[in-house]
Design an enzyme around this catalytic site. Structure first.
Site, PDB file in Angstrom:
ATOM      1  N   THR A  91      -8.995  13.624  81.937  1.00 35.81           N
ATOM      2  CA  THR A  91      -8.877  12.232  82.718  1.00 35.81           C
ATOM      3  C   THR A  91      -6.620  12.900  83.206  1.00 35.81           C
ATOM      4  O   THR A  91      -5.844  13.249  82.323  1.00 35.81           O
ATOM      5  CB  THR A  91      -8.334  11.222  82.336  1.00 35.81           C
ATOM      6  OG1 THR A  91      -9.618  10.942  81.725  1.00 35.81           O
ATOM      7  CG2 THR A  91      -7.487  10.234  82.721  1.00 35.81           C
ATOM      8  N   ASN A 116      -9.187   9.889  68.274  1.00 42.29           N
ATOM      9  CA  ASN A 116      -8.101  11.443  69.195  1.00 42.29           C
ATOM     10  C   ASN A 116      -7.733   9.850  69.236  1.00 42.29           C
ATOM     11  O   ASN A 116      -8.249   9.086  70.013  1.00 42.29           O
ATOM     12  CB  ASN A 116      -8.673  12.082  70.084  1.00 42.29           C
ATOM     13  CG  ASN A 116      -9.231  11.137  71.304  1.00 42.29           C
ATOM     14  OD1 ASN A 116      -7.710  10.909  71.797  1.00 42.29           O
ATOM     15  ND2 ASN A 116      -9.986  11.309  71.841  1.00 42.29           N
ATOM     16  N   PHE A 120      -3.713  10.502  77.042  1.00 43.89           N
ATOM     17  CA  PHE A 120      -3.936  10.758  78.956  1.00 43.89           C
ATOM     18  C   PHE A 120      -3.028  11.981  78.956  1.00 43.89           C
ATOM     19  O   PHE A 120      -2.173  11.365  79.678  1.00 43.89           O
ATOM     20  CB  PHE A 120      -4.229  10.355  79.924  1.00 43.89           C
ATOM     21  CG  PHE A 120      -5.187   8.769  80.216  1.00 43.89           C
ATOM     22  CD1 PHE A 120      -6.509   9.107  79.300  1.00 43.89           C
ATOM     23  CD2 PHE A 120      -5.383   8.237  80.503  1.00 43.89           C
ATOM     24  CE1 PHE A 120      -7.379   8.583  79.213  1.00 43.89           C
ATOM     25  CE2 PHE A 120      -6.250   7.415  81.258  1.00 43.89           C
ATOM     26  CZ  PHE A 120      -7.490   7.851  80.201  1.00 43.89           C
ATOM     27  N   SER A 182     -10.606   4.520  78.216  1.00 44.15           N
ATOM     28  CA  SER A 182     -10.502   5.378  76.846  1.00 44.15           C
ATOM     29  C   SER A 182      -9.028   4.129  76.116  1.00 44.15           C
ATOM     30  O   SER A 182      -8.861   3.686  76.804  1.00 44.15           O
ATOM     31  CB  SER A 182      -9.766   6.294  77.352  1.00 44.15           C
ATOM     32  OG  SER A 182     -10.789   7.281  77.664  1.00 44.15           O
ATOM     33  N   ASN A 184      -7.559   4.437  74.555  1.00 44.23           N
ATOM     34  CA  ASN A 184      -5.511   5.468  73.728  1.00 44.23           C
ATOM     35  C   ASN A 184      -5.077   4.646  74.689  1.00 44.23           C
ATOM     36  O   ASN A 184      -3.120   5.192  74.518  1.00 44.23           O
ATOM     37  CB  ASN A 184      -5.285   6.124  73.523  1.00 44.23           C
ATOM     38  CG  ASN A 184      -6.111   6.356  72.380  1.00 44.23           C
ATOM     39  OD1 ASN A 184      -6.734   6.067  71.639  1.00 44.23           O
ATOM     40  ND2 ASN A 184      -7.622   7.736  72.546  1.00 44.23           N
ATOM     41  N   THR A 185      -5.103   4.588  75.872  1.00 44.09           N
ATOM     42  CA  THR A 185      -3.424   3.763  77.189  1.00 44.09           C
ATOM     43  C   THR A 185      -3.903   1.808  76.981  1.00 44.09           C
ATOM     44  O   THR A 185      -4.940   0.896  77.345  1.00 44.09           O
ATOM     45  CB  THR A 185      -3.853   4.150  78.453  1.00 44.09           C
ATOM     46  OG1 THR A 185      -4.045   5.389  78.451  1.00 44.09           O
ATOM     47  CG2 THR A 185      -2.955   3.355  79.614  1.00 44.09           C
ATOM     48  N   LYS A 224     -17.049   5.839  83.883  1.00 44.64           N
ATOM     49  CA  LYS A 224     -17.297   5.641  82.961  1.00 44.64           C
ATOM     50  C   LYS A 224     -16.754   4.495  81.969  1.00 44.64           C
ATOM     51  O   LYS A 224     -15.650   4.533  82.233  1.00 44.64           O
ATOM     52  CB  LYS A 224     -16.089   6.644  82.294  1.00 44.64           C
ATOM     53  CG  LYS A 224     -16.639   7.558  80.878  1.00 44.64           C
ATOM     54  CD  LYS A 224     -16.114   9.035  80.306  1.00 44.64           C
ATOM     55  CE  LYS A 224     -16.369   9.296  79.614  1.00 44.64           C
ATOM     56  NZ  LYS A 224     -15.552  10.669  78.821  1.00 44.64           N
ATOM     57  N   ASN A 253     -17.653   6.357  76.367  1.00 39.86           N
ATOM     58  CA  ASN A 253     -16.490   6.736  76.236  1.00 39.86           C
ATOM     59  C   ASN A 253     -16.437   7.461  74.594  1.00 39.86           C
ATOM     60  O   ASN A 253     -16.947   6.719  73.760  1.00 39.86           O
ATOM     61  CB  ASN A 253     -15.233   6.655  76.816  1.00 39.86           C
ATOM     62  CG  ASN A 253     -14.186   7.362  76.675  1.00 39.86           C
ATOM     63  OD1 ASN A 253     -14.094   7.720  76.430  1.00 39.86           O
ATOM     64  ND2 ASN A 253     -13.674   7.120  78.178  1.00 39.86           N
TER      65      ASN A 253
HETATM   66  C1  LIG Z   1     -10.150  14.533  71.707  1.00 35.72           C
HETATM   67  C2  LIG Z   1     -10.567  13.862  72.844  1.00 35.72           C
HETATM   68  C3  LIG Z   1      -9.878  14.074  74.319  1.00 35.72           C
HETATM   69  C4  LIG Z   1     -10.717  12.856  75.255  1.00 35.72           C
HETATM   70  N1  LIG Z   1     -10.173  12.781  76.167  1.00 35.72           N
HETATM   71  C5  LIG Z   1     -10.616  12.236  77.822  1.00 35.72           C
HETATM   72  C6  LIG Z   1     -10.058  11.533  78.577  1.00 35.72           C
HETATM   73  O1  LIG Z   1      -9.173  12.448  78.712  1.00 35.72           O
HETATM   74  N2  LIG Z   1     -10.705  10.787  79.315  1.00 35.72           N
HETATM   75  C7  LIG Z   1     -12.841  10.483  78.811  1.00 35.72           C
HETATM   76  O2  LIG Z   1     -13.102  10.258  80.102  1.00 35.72           O
HETATM   77  N3  LIG Z   1     -12.402  10.459  78.013  1.00 35.72           N
HETATM   78  C8  LIG Z   1     -12.055  11.456  76.257  1.00 35.72           C
HETATM   79  N4  LIG Z   1     -12.811  11.828  76.067  1.00 35.72           N
HETATM   80  C9  LIG Z   1     -14.235  11.592  75.606  1.00 35.72           C
HETATM   81  C10 LIG Z   1     -14.905  12.392  75.982  1.00 35.72           C
HETATM   82  O3  LIG Z   1     -15.572  12.880  77.312  1.00 35.72           O
HETATM   83  C11 LIG Z   1     -16.554  11.788  75.830  1.00 35.72           C
HETATM   84  O4  LIG Z   1     -16.856  10.849  75.680  1.00 35.72           O
HETATM   85  C12 LIG Z   1     -16.478  11.123  73.664  1.00 35.72           C
HETATM   86  O5  LIG Z   1     -16.147  12.094  73.210  1.00 35.72           O
HETATM   87  C13 LIG Z   1     -18.190  11.155  73.366  1.00 35.72           C
HETATM   88  O6  LIG Z   1     -19.046  12.381  73.161  1.00 35.72           O
HETATM   89  P1  LIG Z   1     -18.848  13.408  72.037  1.00 35.72           P
HETATM   90  O7  LIG Z   1     -19.555  12.451  71.441  1.00 35.72           O
HETATM   91  O8  LIG Z   1     -20.246  14.766  72.466  1.00 35.72           O
HETATM   92  O9  LIG Z   1     -17.529  13.640  71.503  1.00 35.72           O
HETATM   93  C14 LIG Z   1     -12.193  12.750  74.972  1.00 35.72           C
HETATM   94  C15 LIG Z   1     -12.511  12.666  73.667  1.00 35.72           C
HETATM   95  C16 LIG Z   1     -11.758  14.207  72.302  1.00 35.72           C
HETATM   96  C17 LIG Z   1     -12.797  14.259  71.426  1.00 35.72           C
END
Ligand SMILES: Cc1cc2nc3c(=O)[nH]c(=O)nc-3n(C[C@H](O)[C@H](O)[C@H](O)COP(=O)(O)O)c2cc1C
Length: 368
Positions: A91, A116, A120, A182, A184-185, A224, A253
């Site tokens: 993001t 995590n 951002f 997300s 975390n914000t 999303k 997410n």
């Molecule tokens: C370390 C980390 C950082 C992430 N950062 C973002 C982000 O910046 N923006 C976002 O939309 N999703 C972020 N995600 C979420 C992923 O895009 C995804 O939606 C989520 O991890 C579920 O998919 P997965 O089970 O295949 O990891 C992040 C995930 C991880 C593990």
């Protein structure tokens, strides 16, 4: 081979350092032309039957890298070399920001999961737009741009913050994602409430059109969402997406839930706040997708993400209504051959199915 390497090297490194190291190697390999073609030939051969048209884009396959891995758009070609059919960067926020204090990325190896709370961390939309603008026109990579709110900007001013990023990034995106999910914000997920989401998505849509209609043409817009939404809220977002003629919804997410983990509860507790991703998210991400498809009946493109590890996982989501799929966490555990395995598996599953193309398979289980 990768599993051995993971256990000997990556497992011993801090997860965020391991990420930077692995990403550095990927970028290095892709910067050496001969090596790049060799690796792409080995890792990214695809059955032409996997060609997918979604969101008006012609893609070599349905499997993309989810947002968060390449937040600053520094390694798109390297990631494409590994076989991702498209890469969602970000993001990205309007202002550059450092993210949360470290440590902020944790592995739950027994669960094939991650937690995590990166927050951002990114260089901001002006820097990322400049980087995307400098990409060689010859690059065929398909790039999604995912934007979010700058932490220091109050919730009441969120629309302006998203609009600023949209103005800067619109012309560099094959598709655009408004991330309101997300964990975390602080306050970000409140933007999923329909009365907040409607003005936000309308403003981003208008800005995208103002920036691109005369130049690159319609840029697809997606939202999303979080897996932690109540069912009624999922329906409300789906209805809003149809009302606003959005192009798609990305589900999901990371979750703030911690149910059903094998990892020792005290260890999970000690990690603290953050979004959980990977295998434990699979069941809920499946459910959210099924609900969205039931509500929208194929009238909007659905992009499935959350716990996808295998070709079977991806295929199940396609049958449940996803035109595109994405993954992130399993990449950490599966390594550089992951896309190849997914593509080979999908190709076999498609061949064994009654469907001629992936497009024919989308939603087939849901319609049965
Ligand atoms: C370390 C980390 C950082 C992430 N950062 C973002 C982000 O910046 N923006 C976002 O939309 N999703 C972020 N995600 C979420 C992923 O895009 C995804 O939606 C989520 O991890 C579920 O998919 P997965 O089970 O295949 O990891 C992040 C995930 C991880 C593990």
């Amino acid at each position: 081979m990768y599993k051995l390497f993971f256990n000997l090297v990556f497992k011993r490194l801090d997860p965020e350092k391991a990420h930077h190291l692995a990403f550095f190697w990927i970028r290095l390999a892709s910067s050496i032309p001969g090596l790049r073609s060799l690796m792409a030939a080995a890792l990214a051969p695809r059955d032409p039957k996997l060609r997918t048209n979604a969101l008006g884009l012609d893609l070599p396959g349905p499997f993309g890298l989810a947002a968060g891995f390449d937040k600053n758009a520094v390694g798109i070609d390297g990631l494409t070399m590994l076989g991702f059919d498209y890469v969602e960067i970000g993001t990205v926020t309007a202002q550059a920001q450092p993210g949360n204090p470290t440590p902020r990325l944790f592995r739950l190896i027994e669960d094939r999961a991650l937690i995590n709370r990166m927050g951002f961390n990114n260089e901001g939309s002006a820097a990322v737009a400049a980087r995307l603008a400098a990409r060689p026109k010859s690059s065929k990579a398909v790039v999604g741009v995912n934007i979010g709110k700058t932490k220091v900007v109050p919730e009441a001013e969120a629309v302006g913050d998203y609009v600023t990023s949209t103005e800067r990034l619109a012309r560099h995106a094959d598709y655009f994602v408004v991330n309101v999910s997300s964990p975390n914000t602080p306050g970000l997920r409140n933007l999923q409430a329909v009365d907040q989401l409607r003005p936000l998505l309308s403003a981003v849509r208008q800005t995208l059109d103002a920036q691109t209609l005369d130049a690159t043409g319609h840029v697809p817009l997606l939202v999303k969402i979080a897996p932690d939404l109540a069912d009624a809220d999922i329906d409300a977002v789906a209805d809003l997406a149809l009302e606003l003629r959005l192009d798609g919804i990305i589900a999901t997410n990371t979750t703030i839930g911690r149910a059903g983990l094998r990892t020792d509860a005290a260890k999970v507790e000690a990690i603290g706040a953050g979004g959980l991703s990977g295998a434990p998210l699979k069941a809920r991400a499946d459910e959210v997708l099924e609900r969205l498809y039931a509500r929208t009946e194929g009238r909007i493109t659905l992009v499935a993400v959350g716990g996808i590890e295998t070709a079977e996982d991806a295929w199940r989501r396609i049958l449940a209504g996803a035109s595109l799929v994405q993954g992130y966490s399993a990449f950490i555990y599966e390594g550089p051959f992951w896309c190849r395995r997914i593509h080979k598996g999908l190709s076999a599953l498609l061949a064994a199915s009654p469907y001629a193309t992936l497009g024919d398979a989308v939603g087939a289980a849901a319609r049965r």
